[in-house]
Design an enzyme around this catalytic site. Structure first.
Site: not given
Length: 586
Positions: A57, A112, A223, A413, A416
Site C-alpha cells: 500500500g 515491522d 496507515h 486482554d 498471556c
C-alpha cells in the site's frame, strides 16, 4: 474517501503488483510464496545487501526500489500489515547476497520492528553478519505522544535506502553502510498531511472517520493514523504549520533536528498517491518559497515525486535531510546522485538500455544457500540434565497458567497465560521426540523453532528474538576446542541476548513487563554464577511489579486500579519458569 477499485481482492492485488516489478525491471525476480522481490545474482557484483519492506500500500516503496544501486531485496506484507518473520528470514538467508553482510532497514512500527528483528536475530544465530536500522522521522508524533516507542517512520526512509544502497554498490563495507544509513536516519525529519482518509480494497466502507470538505489533517500517518491536528487553512497555512513542526527549535516536544540556514540540506516532497503532478508542482513551489523566506534554507537538492504512498492518499509529505560527513570517500550528496536501476526511483528511464538488451537471468532458489543451516557452537551440555531441568520448568509454567491468566484478565486482554502454556506444551512435545543434542546452540535452535510456531503476539516475538540472540551469544563464544556449558558461558550469552532485545523494545526494569524478571536473572547470574540465586532475583523482580504502573504494552491502555493488586503476568510467568529451572537442575 474513494471506495471504488479495479481490483478488490487485496491478496491477489498485492501479488499481481509484485509481479509487475519484474516486468518493469529485468534485474529483479519474485519469490511469490514469501512475497519477496530480490535482485538477480547476475545483475550486480557481490556487495553488502540492503533489505527493507513492510505492509503493501506504500508503492513504489519498497519493492520498486529493488535494483542495482538501491535495495537488494524487499519483503511485502498484506495491505498496511507487516510481513511475517519467516518471510524476512528467507529473504535474508536465501534471496540476497550474504558474503559481504546484510543491512536491514525498517520503519518504526511495532509489527515491522519485531518481525524484521526476529529474522535478524535468527540470521545472526546462524552466523551471518547482519545489522538493522530503524527509521523514525515523523515530526507529527511528538516526544510526549511517542513515549518510549518513538516516532513513526515515513517517507524520509527512502533517503536511507538510496544513500546506503549507493554506498553498498560502490564497495562499502557492512560497517560503513550501516553507519551511513544510521546517520541519514538520525538527520532526517518528515511530516505529512492529507485531505482524506484512504480505503483499503476488500474492506467495508466507513471504518475510518471522514474529514470534512474543508479540513486537512496535519501529521496523518501513512496507515490512516490520526494526525497532530485538523486545520481549515489554505496551502500556505498548511505548509507553514508543517514546517513549524519540523524546524521550530522552541518546540521542545518536536525539535528533533536542528537545521539552520548554514546547513546543506536535501528536500524531499512526496506524493501520498492521489495528488496530481500539476498540484504537486504548486506544493513544491510553496514549500521551497517558505523555506527560503522564513528559515533562510536553500536546499542543495530538491526531489519531488511519488516515493512512499498511502494507497491513493490525497496528501503529501515533506522530508528534510541535514547532510553529514560519511566517513568514506563518498559524500551523502554523491551517493544521492549516484545512478540506480530501480523503477521506483526514476521510473522506467532508470533502467539502462544495455540491461533491457541483455537482461540478467539467474535466480536464487529456496534453500540454496549454505548459510541457512545453523552451525554448531562447540559448547556442549548434558542432554539428560537439560531435558530434566527444562521439563520441570515448563511443567511449572503450564501449572501456573490459571494464575497468569487471572492476572492478565485484570491488567491486559487475558491471553498471556494461554500463550505461555501453548509455548511450554509445544516445547515439551519437542522434548518427547527424544532427539539427543549435545551442542548447546543447536539444542536451543530446536526450542526456538517451536516458540516461533506456537507463540504469537508481541510476547511471542520478543521471546523468539531473545532466544535467537541467546543462540548467537553462544556461537560468539565458540573456541578451537570443545567447552562445557556452565553458568559463566550462559551468563555471557544472556547478556548478548539482553543487548539485542533492547534494540527492539525500550522496556527496562520498572516498566512493568517481563523485563522486570528477566533483567535481574541475567544480572544475578553474571555476578553469582548461580542459577538458584538468579531465579530468586527474578522472582523478587516479578513481585515488585505489583502496584507498578505500566509504561509499555497493552496494560497502558487498560483503565482502573487492577494493576495495584496483581503482578505483571509476563514477569510472573517468566519467574515461574526460572524457579522451575533452578529446581530441575538440582
Amino acid at each position: 474517501m474513494s471506495s471504488k477499485h479495479f481490483l478488490n481482492d487485496p491478496s491477489a492485488l498485492v501479488l499481481s503488483a509484485l509481479k509487475s516489478i519484474t516486468l518493469t525491471n529485468p534485474t529483479t525476480a519474485l519469490d511469490p510464496d514469501d512475497k519477496i522481490i530480490y535482485l538477480r545474482p547476475d545483475a550486480a557484483e557481490p556487495q553488502v545487501s540492503i533489505i527493507s519492506g513492510g505492509g503493501s500500500g506504500h508503492e513504489p516503496s519498497f519493492a520498486a526500489f529493488v535494483g542495482p544501486g538501491l535495495l537488494s531485496g524487499a519483503v511485502a506484507g498484506t495491505i498496511f500489515a507487516s510481513p511475517g518473520a519467516e518471510q524476512v528470514r528467507r529473504c535474508i538467508l536465501e534471496r540476497v547476497e550474504t558474503s559481504k553482510g546484510v543491512l536491514v532497514v525498517v520503519m518504526n512500527y511495532t509489527g515491522d520492528v519485531l518481525n524484521f528483528g526476529m529474522a535478524v536475530e535468527k540470521a545472526k544465530a546462524a552466523g551471518m553478519e547482519v545489522e538493522m536500522v530503524v527509521m523514525g522521522d515523523d515530526a507529527g508524533v511528538g516526544r510526549e505522544q511517542g513515549g518510549k516507542v518513538g516516532r513513526r517512520g515515513i517517507a524520509g526512509t527512502v533517503l536511507v535506502h538510496k544513500i546506503a544502497g549507493a554506498l553498498a554498490a560502490q564497495g562499502g563495507t557492512l560497517g560503513e553502510v550501516f553507519k551511513v544509513a544510521q546517520t541519514v536516519a538520525d538527520n532526517t525529519v518528515s511530516i505529512g498531511s492529507s485531505l482524506l482518509h484512504v480505503h483499503v480494497p476488500g474492506r467495508e466502507v466507513g471504518e475510518a472517520e471522514e474529514l470534512k470538505q474543508n479540513e486537512v489533517e496535519i501529521g496523518m500517518g501513512i496507515h490512516n493514523e490520526p494526525g497532530s491536528e485538523k486545520s481549515t487553512s489554505d496551502l500556505p497555512g498548511i505548509v507553514k504549520t508543517m514546517l513549524k513542526y519540523m524546524l521550530d527549535q522552541s518546540d521542545a516536544d518536536r525539535a528533533f533536528l536542528n537545521i539552520s540556514s548554514s546547513d546543506e540540506t536535501v528536500l524531499l516532497i512526496n506524493n501520498l498517491g492521489g495528488v496530481s503532478v500539476l498540484e504537486l508542482g504548486g506544493i513544491t513551489t510553496e514549500i521551497s518559497h517558505q523555506l527560503r523566506e522564513t528559515y533562510g534554507i536553500k536546499p542543495v537538492r530538491i526531489i519531488t515525486g511519488t516515493f512512499m504512498t498511502s494507497l491513493n492518499g490525497l496528501g503529501f509529505s515533506i522530508s528534510m535531510l541535514k547532510l553529514q560527513p560519511t566517513g568514506t570517500s563518498h559524500s551523502m550528496l554523491d551517493l544521492l546522485d549516484a545512478p540506480a536501476e530501480a523503477s521506483g526511483w526514476g521510473g522506467s528511464a532508470a533502467i539502462k538500455s544495455s540491461t533491457w538488451s541483455n537482461p540478467p537471468t539467474q535466480t536464487r532458489e529456496k534453500g540454496s544457500g549454505e548459510s541457512s543451516e545453523n552451525k554448531a557452537c562447540g559448547i556442549t551440555l548434558d542432554p539428560e540434565l537439560a531435558d530434566k531441568a527444562l521439563r520441570h520448568a515448563l511443567q511449572k509454567v503450564v501449572e501456573a497458567e490459571p494464575d497468569i491468566t487471572r492476572y492478565d484478565t485484570v491488567v491486559g486482554d487475558g491471553d498471556c497465560g494461554i500463550g505461555l502454556k501453548r509455548g511450554a506444551e509445544g516445547i515439551l512435545k519437542q522434548l518427547d521426540k527424544g532427539k539427543e543434542q549435545k551442542d548447546a546452540a543447536l539444542f536451543l535452535d530446536g526450542i526456538i523453532s517451536v516458540v516461533e510456531s506456537t507463540m504469537d503476539g508481541t510476547s511471542g516475538a520478543l521471546y523468539a528474538i531473545f532466544l535467537n540472540s541467546l543462540a548467537h551469544g553462544l556461537r560468539q563464544q565458540a573456541g578451537s576446542s570443545t567447552q562445557q556449558a556452565d553458568p559463566a558461558i550462559w551468563a555471557k550469552a544472556l547478556k548478548v541476548a539482553m543487548q539485542s532485545m533492547s534494540k527492539y523494545t525500550p522496556a527496562q526494569p520498572g516498566d512493568r513487563t517481563l523485563v522486570d524478571a528477566l533483567a535481574p536473572f541475567v544480572e544475578t547470574l553474571e555476578k553469582s554464577k548461580s542459577v538458584e540465586e538468579a531465579a530468586k532475583a527474578a522472582d523478587e523482580g516479578a513481585k515488585t511489579t505489583k502496584g507498578m504502573k505500566a509504561s509499555l504494552g497493552r496494560t497502558v491502555y487498560v483503565g482502573g486500579k487492577g494493576f495495584e493488586e496483581v503482578p505483571d503476568p509476563g514477569a510472573h510467568g517468566l519467574a515461574v519458569f526460572f524457579s522451575g529451572l533452578a529446581e530441575g537442575l538440582k
